[in-house]
Write a protein that holds these residues in place. Structure first.
Motif, PDB file in Angstrom:
ATOM      1  N   GLY A   1       0.827  -1.217   0.000  1.00  0.00           N
ATOM      2  CA  GLY A   1       0.000   0.000   0.000  1.00  0.00           C
ATOM      3  C   GLY A   1       0.854   1.258   0.000  1.00  0.00           C
ATOM      4  O   GLY A   1       0.529   2.233  -0.691  1.00  0.00           O
ATOM      5  N   MET A   2       1.934   1.241   0.764  1.00  0.00           N
ATOM      6  CA  MET A   2       2.840   2.394   0.757  1.00  0.00           C
ATOM      7  C   MET A   2       3.465   2.592  -0.616  1.00  0.00           C
ATOM      8  O   MET A   2       3.572   3.721  -1.095  1.00  0.00           O
ATOM      9  CB  MET A   2       3.941   2.226   1.815  1.00  0.00           C
ATOM     10  CG  MET A   2       3.465   2.439   3.237  1.00  0.00           C
ATOM     11  SD  MET A   2       4.811   2.341   4.427  1.00  0.00           S
ATOM     12  CE  MET A   2       5.693   3.850   4.087  1.00  0.00           C
TER      13      MET A   2
ATOM     14  N   SER B   1       2.209   1.770  -3.419  1.00  0.00           N
ATOM     15  CA  SER B   1       1.159   2.286  -4.292  1.00  0.00           C
ATOM     16  C   SER B   1       0.926   3.778  -4.054  1.00  0.00           C
ATOM     17  O   SER B   1       0.814   4.558  -5.002  1.00  0.00           O
ATOM     18  CB  SER B   1      -0.136   1.502  -4.052  1.00  0.00           C
ATOM     19  OG  SER B   1      -1.164   1.990  -4.862  1.00  0.00           O
ATOM     20  N   ASN B   2       0.877   4.168  -2.792  1.00  0.00           N
ATOM     21  CA  ASN B   2       0.649   5.587  -2.463  1.00  0.00           C
ATOM     22  C   ASN B   2       1.833   6.472  -2.838  1.00  0.00           C
ATOM     23  O   ASN B   2       1.653   7.579  -3.339  1.00  0.00           O
ATOM     24  CB  ASN B   2       0.352   5.755  -0.975  1.00  0.00           C
ATOM     25  CG  ASN B   2      -1.017   5.280  -0.591  1.00  0.00           C
ATOM     26  OD1 ASN B   2      -1.922   5.210  -1.415  1.00  0.00           O
ATOM     27  ND2 ASN B   2      -1.185   4.933   0.671  1.00  0.00           N
ATOM     28  N   MET B   3       3.037   5.984  -2.602  1.00  0.00           N
ATOM     29  CA  MET B   3       4.223   6.800  -2.831  1.00  0.00           C
ATOM     30  C   MET B   3       4.618   6.867  -4.304  1.00  0.00           C
ATOM     31  O   MET B   3       5.050   7.915  -4.778  1.00  0.00           O
ATOM     32  CB  MET B   3       5.404   6.255  -2.007  1.00  0.00           C
ATOM     33  CG  MET B   3       5.252   6.426  -0.507  1.00  0.00           C
ATOM     34  SD  MET B   3       6.544   5.577   0.439  1.00  0.00           S
ATOM     35  CE  MET B   3       7.978   6.570   0.035  1.00  0.00           C
TER      36      MET B   3
ATOM     37  N   GLU C   1       2.810   4.949  -7.005  1.00  0.00           N
ATOM     38  CA  GLU C   1       1.780   4.439  -7.905  1.00  0.00           C
ATOM     39  C   GLU C   1       2.220   3.127  -8.559  1.00  0.00           C
ATOM     40  O   GLU C   1       1.965   2.873  -9.733  1.00  0.00           O
ATOM     41  CB  GLU C   1       1.376   5.487  -8.942  1.00  0.00           C
ATOM     42  CG  GLU C   1       0.755   6.723  -8.316  1.00  0.00           C
ATOM     43  CD  GLU C   1       0.331   7.764  -9.332  1.00  0.00           C
ATOM     44  OE1 GLU C   1       0.434   7.519 -10.543  1.00  0.00           O
ATOM     45  OE2 GLU C   1      -0.121   8.835  -8.886  1.00  0.00           O
TER      46      GLU C   1
ATOM     47  N   GLU D   1       2.045  -0.983  -7.639  1.00  0.00           N
ATOM     48  CA  GLU D   1       1.244  -1.830  -6.759  1.00  0.00           C
ATOM     49  C   GLU D   1       2.030  -2.781  -5.869  1.00  0.00           C
ATOM     50  O   GLU D   1       1.550  -3.154  -4.805  1.00  0.00           O
ATOM     51  CB  GLU D   1       0.251  -2.637  -7.588  1.00  0.00           C
ATOM     52  CG  GLU D   1      -0.820  -1.784  -8.224  1.00  0.00           C
ATOM     53  CD  GLU D   1      -1.787  -2.629  -9.032  1.00  0.00           C
ATOM     54  OE1 GLU D   1      -1.996  -3.811  -8.686  1.00  0.00           O
ATOM     55  OE2 GLU D   1      -2.324  -2.103 -10.008  1.00  0.00           O
TER      56      GLU D   1
END
Length: 146
Positions: free
Chosen positions: A104-105, A107-109, A111, A113
């Motif tokens: 998740g990190m 993905s957030n940082m 983009e 997966e």
């Protein structure tokens, strides 16, 4: 007396709350059980032995604990990147987090997966972000303990 680390203590408290839900206790019944077993009305005020006693009492009343999930499957990467992934895995385990948290990190940082798809610079940044999160969590735990 065994001393639980903060993530382990939180996990034990979480088990008590899961047992409360599975046994169908309302808040008053739950607090009465805590009081009957330990003389305290909140898990946050209990020590290790008291938390274990509450769990044993709830098990005697029908709670069946499930096996704890693993921390997730470590991503499969090239040999040269295994060291940094080992560090990430250790940090996640220390904080009681699953590999999905790191994904998740990523993905957030970035983009992206999956952690194993990050390049070396991105892996380094992810490790630094986890270190910051770990320090903040330790400071919060230290404040709660004092």
């Amino acid at each position: 007396m065994s001393k639980l680390t903060n993530p382990q203590r939180r996990a034990t408290i979480a088990k008590v709350h899961i047992a409360k839900k599975e046994l169908g206790f309302d808040d008053d019944t739950y607090r009465d059980v805590l009081w009957r077993v330990t003389g305290k009305r909140s898990c946050s005020k209990m020590n290790t032995l008291e938390l274990d006693a509450v769990l044993k009492d709830m098990e005697a009343n029908g709670f069946k604990p499930k096996a704890a999930p693993k921390h997730g499957k470590k991503p499969n990467v090239a040999k040269k990147r295994k060291l940094i992934l080992g560090k990430i895995e250790a940090m996640l385990a220390d904080m009681g987090l699953h590999w999905n948290y790191a994904h998740g990190m990523a993905s957030n940082m970035f983009e992206i997966e999956r952690v194993e798809w990050l390049n070396d610079a991105q892996l380094y940044k992810l490790t630094q972000a986890l270190a910051v999160h770990q320090k903040r969590q330790q400071k919060q735990d230290d404040k709660k303990d004092s």
